[in-house]
Design a protein around this motif. Structure first.
Motif, short mmCIF file in Angstrom:
data_model
loop_
_atom_site.label_atom_id
_atom_site.label_comp_id
_atom_site.label_asym_id
_atom_site.label_seq_id
_atom_site.Cartn_x
_atom_site.Cartn_y
_atom_site.Cartn_z
N GLN A 1 0.82 -1.22 0.00
CA GLN A 1 0.00 0.00 0.00
C GLN A 1 0.85 1.27 0.00
OE1 GLN A 1 -3.16 -1.17 -0.30
NE2 GLN A 1 -2.08 -3.10 0.04
N LEU A 2 2.13 1.14 0.25
CA LEU A 2 3.03 2.28 0.36
C LEU A 2 4.03 2.27 -0.80
CD1 LEU A 2 3.68 1.95 4.21
CD2 LEU A 2 1.99 3.41 3.06
N ASP A 3 4.71 3.37 -0.98
CA ASP A 3 5.58 3.53 -2.14
C ASP A 3 7.00 3.06 -1.82
OD1 ASP A 3 6.46 4.24 -4.64
OD2 ASP A 3 6.79 6.34 -4.13
N TYR A 4 7.18 1.75 -1.75
CA TYR A 4 8.50 1.17 -1.49
C TYR A 4 8.84 0.16 -2.58
CZ TYR A 4 8.54 3.18 3.21
OH TYR A 4 8.56 4.05 4.27
N LYS A 5 10.12 0.05 -2.87
CA LYS A 5 10.59 -0.97 -3.82
C LYS A 5 10.80 -2.27 -3.05
CE LYS A 5 13.17 2.64 -6.26
NZ LYS A 5 14.51 3.12 -6.65
N ILE A 6 9.95 -3.26 -3.29
CA ILE A 6 10.00 -4.48 -2.48
C ILE A 6 10.24 -5.73 -3.32
CG2 ILE A 6 8.49 -3.49 -0.70
CD1 ILE A 6 6.20 -5.19 -1.87
N GLY A 7 10.80 -6.73 -2.66
CA GLY A 7 10.93 -8.06 -3.20
C GLY A 7 10.58 -9.05 -2.10
N ILE A 8 10.36 -10.30 -2.45
CA ILE A 8 9.97 -11.33 -1.49
C ILE A 8 11.05 -12.39 -1.42
CG2 ILE A 8 8.34 -13.22 -1.05
CD1 ILE A 8 6.16 -11.51 -2.32
N ALA A 9 11.38 -12.80 -0.19
CA ALA A 9 12.32 -13.91 0.02
C ALA A 9 11.60 -14.99 0.83
CB ALA A 9 13.56 -13.44 0.75
N HIS A 10 11.57 -16.21 0.31
CA HIS A 10 10.88 -17.30 1.00
C HIS A 10 11.82 -18.49 1.16
CE1 HIS A 10 7.66 -20.05 2.20
NE2 HIS A 10 8.23 -20.94 1.40
N CYS A 11 11.90 -19.01 2.38
CA CYS A 11 12.72 -20.19 2.68
C CYS A 11 11.82 -21.41 2.88
CB CYS A 11 13.53 -19.98 3.95
SG CYS A 11 14.58 -18.52 3.93
N ASN A 12 12.12 -22.47 2.16
CA ASN A 12 11.45 -23.75 2.38
C ASN A 12 12.42 -24.63 3.16
OD1 ASN A 12 10.32 -26.29 2.28
ND2 ASN A 12 9.87 -26.25 0.09
N PHE A 13 12.12 -24.82 4.46
CA PHE A 13 13.02 -25.58 5.32
C PHE A 13 12.78 -27.09 5.24
CE2 PHE A 13 12.70 -21.38 7.36
CZ PHE A 13 14.04 -21.03 7.35
N GLN A 14 11.76 -27.50 4.50
CA GLN A 14 11.44 -28.92 4.29
C GLN A 14 11.29 -29.68 5.61
OE1 GLN A 14 13.17 -30.75 0.60
NE2 GLN A 14 14.78 -29.19 0.88
N LEU A 15 10.59 -29.05 6.55
CA LEU A 15 10.39 -29.67 7.87
C LEU A 15 8.98 -30.21 8.06
CD1 LEU A 15 12.28 -27.03 10.08
CD2 LEU A 15 13.05 -29.34 9.49
N ARG A 16 8.07 -29.86 7.13
CA ARG A 16 6.66 -30.27 7.32
C ARG A 16 6.11 -30.97 6.09
NH1 ARG A 16 3.96 -25.80 7.29
NH2 ARG A 16 5.74 -24.43 6.90
N GLY A 17 6.98 -31.73 5.41
CA GLY A 17 6.52 -32.51 4.27
C GLY A 17 5.93 -31.64 3.17
N MET A 18 4.76 -32.08 2.64
CA MET A 18 4.11 -31.36 1.55
C MET A 18 3.65 -29.98 1.98
SD MET A 18 4.33 -32.88 -1.25
CE MET A 18 3.21 -31.74 -2.08
#
Length: 436
Positions: free
Chosen positions: A40-57
């Protein structure tokens, strides 16, 4: 909440304006609220997501959820997968510690490779309270009671002023979708036990508990600033530093009404943990020491000496040929022929060059080494006895080198020359050896 959040950023995180920021996004409610707020605000953003593979599917469904959201909203997204359990087993750490290590190492790599300025996480006020209670239960100093910092270098936590309740209301009002982490419902982890049982009880006893807690932390932070200021002033009276070695004057230290607190403040950054042993070191006999991962604290007469750990290999040797004019490793030493003697000191010796057998050897001293000092009529003296006479600390002993001809010591460098190699009336070739 949006207006409150915008004002919060303006007053406390103005340095984010115009910067390229990376939002750590798990897909859970907290990180999705943070993501929505920044959209909603005027910022340059990106997303970082970690899959730790601790909960199966479930872990891969979280990953797909974040990827789909990023694609639908035109936001750059970066995904990585970790074998967290294998990392934890290899490095003998808990799963939580492994996940944190992997996560933040990757975040800093992204900042470098993708040219982001800051990484933002969605820790909020309730997370901060839980951290405080965990540290309180484990036993901690003042620093541990300060909770989660709003900023650690490039890691920023802009939601610490907001409660879990505020974020949940915002999520529902804005129809924000998120993923529920099934592990959050389990009491397997200490944090979850505190979250599910202790925190609700505290809020029941005092509905304004989070607000009161925030005030308490503000007071603690102010106290910490005072402690740091006092620590700097006293440090200047008690400590002196020579290159990377720090000497603490025990006579001055003992005059302090609570020297243990100062020692903790000064040594905490060097990752020591055996605090009772460190405090006992003040009254221990000389030669005792305590290790951290990278440092050693040594009791030496009237000093505590802090130094990086130097694993001395007594087998380390360097050979010097007859025509060499200088060596640079492990010490800077020069060799030159001279006509007469001048400026004799512990830093320079003059020897009969014809008595030397090449190659000369530079090595560490060993227990049992002996030499023939001047004025002892050919009698030998143990090098260890010289060290004792000179009152050398363990660190100074470890850093002492010997210059040898065959098995004979020519020079205990910086301390004593051997009588067997001194010049006399029959000397034809004088060699000056100098420690630069």
């Amino acid at each position: 909440m949006l207006q409150k959040f915008q004002n919060h950023l303006l007053h406390n995180f103005h340095f984010l304006n115009g910067k390229k920021i990376l939002l750590a996004t798990s897909g859970g409610k907290d990180s999705m609220v943070m993501l929505h707020l920044f959209q909603q605000l005027d910022y340059k953003i990106g997303i970082a997501h970690c899959n730790f593979q601790l909960r199966g599917m479930e872990s891969f469904e979280d990953q797909n959820f974040v990827q789909d959201y990023a694609a639908a909203n035109g936001i750059p997204v970066f995904i990585t997968q970790f074998d967290t359990k294998a990392f934890a087993e290899d490095y003998k750490v808990s799963t939580q510690v492994a996940a944190r290590e992997l996560r933040y190492n990757w975040f800093y790599e992204l900042l470098e490779t993708e040219k982001f300025d800051y990484i933002l996480t969605a820790h909020h006020a309730d997370d901060n309270l839980e951290t405080f209670l965990i540290n309180l239960g484990r036993g901690t100093g003042l620093e541990g009671l300060l909770g989660i910092p709003e900023q650690n270098e490039k890691v920023v936590r802009p939601l610490l002023a907001f409660s879990q309740e505020e974020m949940e209301v915002y999520a529902k009002l804005n129809n924000i979708q998120w993923r529920e982490d099934s592990s959050n419902a389990s009491d397997k982890y200490l944090r979850n036990k505190i979250r599910h049982h202790l925190v609700p009880m505290l809020k029941e006893l005092n509905p304004n508990f989070l607000s009161s807690f925030h005030k308490t932390q503000t007071y603690l932070q102010e106290a910490q600033v005072m402690v740091e200021d006092a620590s700097i002033m006293i440090y200047q009276q008690v400590a002196r530093q020579e290159e990377d070695i720090i000497y603490f004057d025990l006579q001055q230290l003992r005059k302090l009404p609570n020297y243990k607190s100062y020692l903790y403040q000064w040594l905490n950054e060097f990752e020591f943990s055996a605090w009772d042993d460190i405090y006992d070191l003040v009254e221990s006999q000389s030669g005792k020491y305590i290790y951290s991962a990278e440092y050693r604290l040594l009791k030496d007469r009237d000093s505590l000496i802090l130094s990086p750990i130097n694993f001395v290999d007594e087998r380390e040797e360097y050979f010097i040929n007859e025509n060499q004019k200088e060596v640079n490793i492990p010490l800077n030493i020069t060799f030159c022929k001279v006509a007469d003697i001048s400026n004799v000191s512990n830093k320079a010796i003059f020897v009969d060059a014809d008595k030397l057998k090449y190659p000369l050897v530079l090595r560490h001293w060993n227990e049992g080494d002996s030499f023939q000092p001047f004025g002892m009529n050919g009698k030998s003296k143990k090098v260890s006895k010289l060290f004792k006479d000179e009152k050398l600390s363990l660190i100074e002993k470890e850093n002492t080198w010997l210059l040898c001809s065959n098995e004979d010591i020519v020079w205990i460098i910086g301390l004593r020359q051997d009588d067997r190699f001194r010049i006399n009336d029959t000397t034809n070739n004088i060699l000056k050896i100098q420690l630069e």
